[in-house]
Structures are given as C-alpha cells and as structure tokens.
Design a protein around this motif. Structure first.
Motif, mmCIF file in Angstrom:
data_model
loop_
_atom_site.group_PDB
_atom_site.id
_atom_site.type_symbol
_atom_site.label_atom_id
_atom_site.label_comp_id
_atom_site.label_asym_id
_atom_site.label_seq_id
_atom_site.Cartn_x
_atom_site.Cartn_y
_atom_site.Cartn_z
ATOM 1 N N VAL C 90 0.827 -1.208 0.000
ATOM 2 C CA VAL C 90 0.000 0.000 0.000
ATOM 3 C C VAL C 90 0.866 1.265 0.000
ATOM 4 C CG1 VAL C 90 -1.481 1.323 1.562
ATOM 5 C CG2 VAL C 90 -2.046 -1.062 1.003
ATOM 6 N N LEU C 96 -4.266 2.196 -5.901
ATOM 7 C CA LEU C 96 -4.579 0.768 -5.769
ATOM 8 C C LEU C 96 -5.878 0.401 -6.449
ATOM 9 C CD1 LEU C 96 -3.317 1.502 -2.492
ATOM 10 C CD2 LEU C 96 -2.844 -0.898 -3.085
ATOM 11 N N ILE C 109 -7.180 -2.294 1.935
ATOM 12 C CA ILE C 109 -8.015 -1.128 1.633
ATOM 13 C C ILE C 109 -7.976 -0.139 2.801
ATOM 14 C CG2 ILE C 109 -10.405 -0.344 1.319
ATOM 15 C CD1 ILE C 109 -10.915 -3.033 -0.197
ATOM 16 N N ALA C 112 -4.688 1.627 3.075
ATOM 17 C CA ALA C 112 -4.535 2.623 2.007
ATOM 18 C C ALA C 112 -5.365 3.875 2.292
ATOM 19 C CB ALA C 112 -4.941 2.013 0.669
ATOM 20 N N VAL C 119 -8.066 4.271 -3.669
ATOM 21 C CA VAL C 119 -8.381 2.850 -3.843
ATOM 22 C C VAL C 119 -9.589 2.740 -4.769
ATOM 23 C CG1 VAL C 119 -9.013 0.680 -2.724
ATOM 24 C CG2 VAL C 119 -7.637 2.363 -1.477
ATOM 25 N N MET C 131 -13.563 4.861 -0.794
ATOM 26 C CA MET C 131 -13.152 4.175 -2.022
ATOM 27 C C MET C 131 -13.796 4.826 -3.241
ATOM 28 S SD MET C 131 -13.572 0.123 -0.958
ATOM 29 C CE MET C 131 -13.030 -0.532 -2.564
#
Lengths: 150, 150, 150, 150
Positions: C90, C96, C109, C112, C119, C131
């Motif tokens: 990460v 990502l 996740i 990150a 992400v 996200m």
C-alpha cells in the motif's frame, strides 16, 4: 518500568545458559522487566531465571502466533515479522546484555549500537567496537543500572 | 496470562473514552493483560482504566522509541514498523475489543478476522461480517472470557 | 516510474481472475509497474496480464524467501513480515485497484485509505467509505491515471 | 531476474562511492537487478552506476513514503518498518556486496550470513567469519555470478 534485553545463542552452551539464568534472576531481583526473543537457549535460561524469582518476562517472537514461546515467558508478543523482530527487542530495551551468540546475536548487537544503546557483553562471542563488557552477571547488572539511571 | 487487545480511535469521542476506561478496568479486575497500540484516545483511556486498577498494560508503538507511549503503559514495545504494528497487536491478543474507530481500527479488525481471532465490537464504528457485538463493557468482558476459556 | 497496486482474493473466482488479467495488461500497456502481494488468485492473474504484455511486476511476499512467488513476478521482494507486508504494498503503490477480496483485501483497503491513497474498487467485495469505483478494467486504469497525474 | 544487493555506508568516503558506482555499473551490464536501501552514500552511488547503464534499481526504504529515495531508484519500496527493512533487502537479494559500512551494514551482513546468503566484502569495514572478499568491482561481480549460477 525499565526493560533489560537479554540476547544470545538459541543453541547455547551449558555455561552460557547458566550465566543467562543468573542474569535473568538479577533482572527480576532488581525490579527490571526482562525482554528477549522468547525462544530457547540463552533466551529460555534468562527467562527461567527471572520467572523463578517473580520477574516479568516479555518474549518478542518471530512467529505470528505464540505457541513457540518458552514456558517462562509471561507476556508473549507474536510479531510475525521473522527475525526482523530483533529490532523490536533492541528498540524496546533500555539496555542489552549479550551472552555467547552467533549471527543472530550479532544482528541485535549491531542494531543496538546503531541506535546508540548500551550493549554489555558477558562471555559474548562478539567483540564489536562500542560494546561494554562485564565479567559476571552481577557486574553486568551493575553496569546496566549505571547506564539506565545515569 | 491472557492478553486482551483494545483497539479504537486515536481521536475518540468522550463517550468512547469513557467506555474504554471501563473496559480497561474490567480487563485488570479479571486479571487479563491489556495490549493496545500505546498511543492516545481509546488506547489511553483503556490503559488508564487498567492502570488505575493495578492491571498490566502493554503498548505496541509504531515508533522506534518509547517516548510517545501514553503514561499508563507499563510495558512499551517500540516496534519501529509504523502502523504495520497493528499486526503485532492482533497476533498477540487472545481476543480483541473494538471501540468506535476509523480506518486504523478497521485495519486491525480485518487483520484479526483474517486470523480467525474473536473481535468484539462495543459502540464500534464498523460492522464487519464475523465480528461479535456487546452492549456494555461488562458484556464485552464476559464475551471475551467465554471465547478465551472455551 | 509509477506503481499501481493490485489487491484482491487469493482464492478468486474465475470472473475476478479474468478482470485482474485485463487490469494487469492495461497497467503494462500504460507503462506502469504492477505491485502486488506476489501470490496466487487475483495477484497471479494480474501479474500474468502485465507479464504477457511486457510489463514489470513486483511481488512483495509475506515469506522470507522468494520460492512462493507466482511465475509472473519479475521482481520478488521477500519481506519476511507476514501479512504486515500489506503495508509495504500500500505504501509503495501510487494508487490501488481492489478486485473481489476477503479480509486480507479489506486490510489493504483500510491501510490505504488511512494513508489517503486512492483505492479503486472493481467488482470489489468491499464498499468502504472513501473508495472510488470503476465498472471495467479500462475505467479503473483511466481513474488511476487521473489520480496519479493530477 | 536475479537481484544483487549492495550494502554500505550512508556516510561513505569518496573511494567507497567510486567503487560502488562501478559495482552498480557491472550489475546493470550483467543484467542483474540492483537492490539496496534506496538512500544516499554507497546506496546512491551504486544506484547511479546501474541507472546510468540502463539497469533496474530497487530501493527498499525505511520510511512509509517514497520521497527520500535517491534519484536513481526506479522502483522504490516504502517499507515503513525502519531499519528492520534491512531484512527485506537481504532476503530479497540472491547475493550481497558490502562496501565500507558502519553498524547498519554490519546489521545486514549478519542477517545475510544467518540466512546462509553469500556476502562479498569489497573495501569493507567488516571482516566477519563466513564473508567472501574481492579486490575489485570486477572480481566482486565474478564472484557473485559464480555463487548465483552454481
């Protein structure tokens, strides 16, 4: 609470284990916490010495579980980072005592000296510039106390 | 000795800190060792709860030195591995209690569930499949005892 | 060189592996370096996609040796730190892409998002606040480029 | 692809940097990947030698971000684990070349010897049992090739 790290051979001689036991005992009797790698050899002997005398023992293990901790570790830390856990031991200890030892111990000694931590050799296999030396467990603990409290 | 991990927000609400204090107190009164990330917020409140009641507190810090440990940490472990130290906390704990929490707590919850460790949410911000939930510090400790001793 | 991290299930569905292959291919064709955990499932499919199209693939492995790297990893990094290596992935990635995924992916996740990294979920099992989402490999790469170059 | 690790002083002498540059150059010309700690001194000089000759350079950094990587690192890995990243370098390298060096280099040498990796000293400050030695960058690379391909 101050932590004294004990580092040394996993495959230790009887003499080294006997010295380590005494070191562990003195760590406990002087109200320090013993921190080590949590496995066998010097680590186990020192842990037993502290354990038998009511001391607190912390073992920072390479594995991600606690099952390989020696039976005298009261607080196992499962680092899961392999031998990079040497850095956790060294960074957490206020002073280190090195007994006998092979490459793993040299790894811890160099990490400690790099951080300007005091490393006291006691029947230590390594003699690296910057280390201090003691001739007996009692002398090692006195040196450790001097460095920690000064 | 069994270790109960307390995880949660560094920037915690007053309510979360009050709950964390109670959890820490119950951890101590039930003779468990508290392990946490050693910093402030939920970690500090839980540490204080345990400390005030004679408990043993272990803080696994992100830094390579111990100076940022909260004052109620008796045994600071200076991991030096940043927030990857979350794994050390989770792997070392026999059971975890999550209070409030942001992404860092989610990181610990997911690491714990991945290892099939019990995670008990208490006023927790996250509800991830596999977690258990409690409505009070007392209930959380009872659940933890059930999982540890069964 | 910019690194795009691909994270996702080790035990992946055929659909996820097919998507991961396309993502890896696009990473290579857009001259990015693919970084992943180096093992199988989504990681292997993405690595193969990049490898088949001349891309550079970096696998940061949990083990202390390189033997479990999938055959499409050109540069294996043997972290030896177990799943805490998620943090290395990460932290090293500029962006990502998460495909399917279980607790390990959730762990990445959350790490990150905690670092304020982008992400992008693509058929991702998780929907965590913060996200971004894409509907196709092409769209995921376009989003990644937008975040990396803006 | 085989990885050769170059380890040595951050505060290096001009001579050490000149040797490191040659080593990096030969690593590239022999189609190896250079892996190092990504910072300055010997690491930077070796990276520049490889970079100037079209080689691939991987820097495994102690920090959690990539900004301190020297400008010749093509693939920065932000380990975030401090100097414990020494283990990542050693474990990832198929062979190591040690130039000059202080305690940090000794730390890497001991970690490598503990894993039974070949460590070739070249104007190295340390002479630890188990190391090999070379008198020139050319000889060091020949030794490395011999160990990697035998």
């Amino acid at each position: 609470m101050y932590l004294i790290g004990v580092i040394g051979s996993q495959k230790a001689s009887e003499k080294a284990k006997s010295i380590a036991y005494e070191v562990g005992k003195l760590i406990a009797l002087n109200n320090f916490v013993l921190v080590c790698g949590g496995l066998d050899g010097v680590m186990e002997a020192a842990s037993k010495g502290a354990f038998d005398h009511g001391g607190l023992t912390v073992g920072i293990l390479p594995d991600k579980d606690k099952k390989n901790a020696n039976p005298y570790i009261k607080i196992p830390i499962a680092s899961g980072m392999g031998y990079a856990r040497n850095f956790c031991i060294v960074q957490s200890a206020d002073c280190l005592i090195a007994i006998e030892g092979s490459y793993g111990t040299l790894n811890e000694i160099s990490a400690a000296l790099n951080l300007q931590k005091t490393v006291i050799g006691l029947e230590c296999s390594w003699n690296i510039e910057g280390m201090k030396f003691a001739n007996s467990p009692q002398e090692a603990i006195e040196l450790a106390k001097k460095f920690i409290f000064s």
